[in-house]
Design a protein around this motif. Sequence first.
Motif, PDB file in Angstrom:
ATOM      1  N   THR A  44       0.818  -1.215   0.000  1.00  0.00           N
ATOM      2  CA  THR A  44       0.000   0.000   0.000  1.00  0.00           C
ATOM      3  C   THR A  44       0.855   1.270   0.000  1.00  0.00           C
ATOM      4  O   THR A  44       0.503   2.268  -0.636  1.00  0.00           O
TER       5      THR A  44
ATOM      6  N   MET B 112      -8.903   3.479  -3.196  1.00  0.00           N
ATOM      7  CA  MET B 112      -8.023   2.316  -3.303  1.00  0.00           C
ATOM      8  C   MET B 112      -8.657   1.030  -2.785  1.00  0.00           C
ATOM      9  O   MET B 112      -9.384   1.036  -1.808  1.00  0.00           O
TER      10      MET B 112
ATOM     11  N   SER C  35      -7.638  -1.753  -0.883  1.00  0.00           N
ATOM     12  CA  SER C  35      -6.541  -2.179  -0.017  1.00  0.00           C
ATOM     13  C   SER C  35      -7.048  -3.264   0.917  1.00  0.00           C
ATOM     14  O   SER C  35      -8.207  -3.239   1.317  1.00  0.00           O
TER      15      SER C  35
ATOM     16  N   GLU D  57      -5.595  -6.434   3.976  1.00  0.00           N
ATOM     17  CA  GLU D  57      -4.507  -7.097   4.679  1.00  0.00           C
ATOM     18  C   GLU D  57      -4.417  -8.514   4.160  1.00  0.00           C
ATOM     19  O   GLU D  57      -5.431  -9.216   4.109  1.00  0.00           O
TER      20      GLU D  57
ATOM     21  N   SER E 137      -0.238  -4.842   4.426  1.00  0.00           N
ATOM     22  CA  SER E 137      -1.245  -4.071   3.694  1.00  0.00           C
ATOM     23  C   SER E 137      -0.893  -4.041   2.208  1.00  0.00           C
ATOM     24  O   SER E 137       0.167  -3.554   1.809  1.00  0.00           O
TER      25      SER E 137
ATOM     26  N   THR F 276      -2.305  -3.321  -1.883  1.00  0.00           N
ATOM     27  CA  THR F 276      -3.285  -2.556  -2.662  1.00  0.00           C
ATOM     28  C   THR F 276      -3.281  -3.023  -4.110  1.00  0.00           C
ATOM     29  O   THR F 276      -2.210  -3.240  -4.700  1.00  0.00           O
TER      30      THR F 276
END
Length: 424
Positions: A49, A67, A69, A71, A77, A79
């Motif tokens: 990210t 975005m 994004s 986990e 993280s 994206t």
Amino acid sequence: MTQTPQPVRGTQSLIGEDADRFAHVVATFDHVRRLYGFKRIEMPVIEPTAVFARTMGETTDVVSKEMYSFEDRSGDSITLRPEFTAGICRAYLSEGWQRFAPLKVATHGPAFRYERPQKGRFRQFHQLDAEVIGSAEPAADVELLAFGAQLLKKLGLSGVRLKLNTLGDAASRDAWRAQLVEHFSAHRAELSEDSQARLDKNPLRILDSKDARDRPFADSAPPMVLTAEAEDFFGAVKAGLDAAGVAYEIAPHLVRGLDYYRHTAFEFVTDQLGAQGTVIAGGRYDGLIEQLGGPHTPAVGWAAGIERLAMLIDAPDVEHPQVVFIPIGEEAELQCAKILKWVREDGFRADMLYRGNAKKRLSKASADKASIAIIVGEDEIAAGAVSFKFLAAGEQRSVPIHQIIQELEKQFRRDVPKIELPLA
Ligand code: ATP
Ligand code: MG
């Protein structure tokens, strides 16, 4: 009953002419990028990210609201790329592409933004992307713009205008920022809520607003006063474009939605797609690679929306099968499988129709716009021959099996180069 899953909002599945249009845009891009010597690169769809958050600006719409994004299973993280530029700059550093500088690269593929879907605006959309990294020369800007203009020309798009501006260097930009804050503050209450927030965080972005309430104040905003250095750079870009025969209009209020742009900023726009009229957009981003922890590296690039270009072009010519085999009987079907292999290996577009009576299959071959149907019957095989039916003329003639390839070569005089006239 099992419910069939529906597509994710803002995504598209294409077939037929829509898919042909998309493929034609990509093929044309690949053709033109080779003329300009841009190396083809492949990029990941997912990035950490930070690649986007650090470079595109925390307060831009893309980073703050658009975005995708998440986990991943190890808690990192990740994206889905909303654009290519930042990922390419990440690779420039992490993959040691610095050794190729100045580097001219091109790529294309999906990008993801959580936006309100509408005509020309999707959540999974597709971009063409071209970048020149490690070049501070205005000639790089000129080359990229000429590439964009030639791509649009090759796609047959007229009525696309190139809007050109400069965002100056840091000094001219800071001074302009102060002037804009003063200008917009006088009308704060009349601005959209989004722009009131931008006024504090990122006032340049108000100029880029699509909200009708902001437009009058955006349009009457003071233009940037350039430092002598920024003026010289812009002058060199304009002179290069004039020399290269690339037409442009100066657009003093053109800013780009992302924070990383410096000097040249541009958009190729059409009136035909409403508020989604920008087909190619880009500019110079001399500070971006530093934001990723790299050395100062001047660079310039653009991205184009494939869907928007695909909507604007005329329906492309599609390739029809040159020859369609119609076997009558099982023995004939095996013979055709054998002949088809030779014919395709020799480079002909060939198909076999194996369902329905002979008449039905002939009309299907005509509907598929094949040039020749090759009818293979049991009697014919016994005689070592097949029947060529020329579908446009309707005439039919017997051809010995061992001469099928020669006959096809004769019919489709290939290897005649298609020469385009040189420029005057
Ligand atoms: P817009 O002002 O239309 O939102 P943008 O400034 O956000 O565009 P860029 O980040 O410059 O767009 O992306 C380059 C190009 O990608 C745009 O000019 C457009 O052609 C295309 N594009 C951007 N977002 C989308 C989207 N959600 N759907 C389809 N195409 C898009
Ligand atoms: Mg946008």
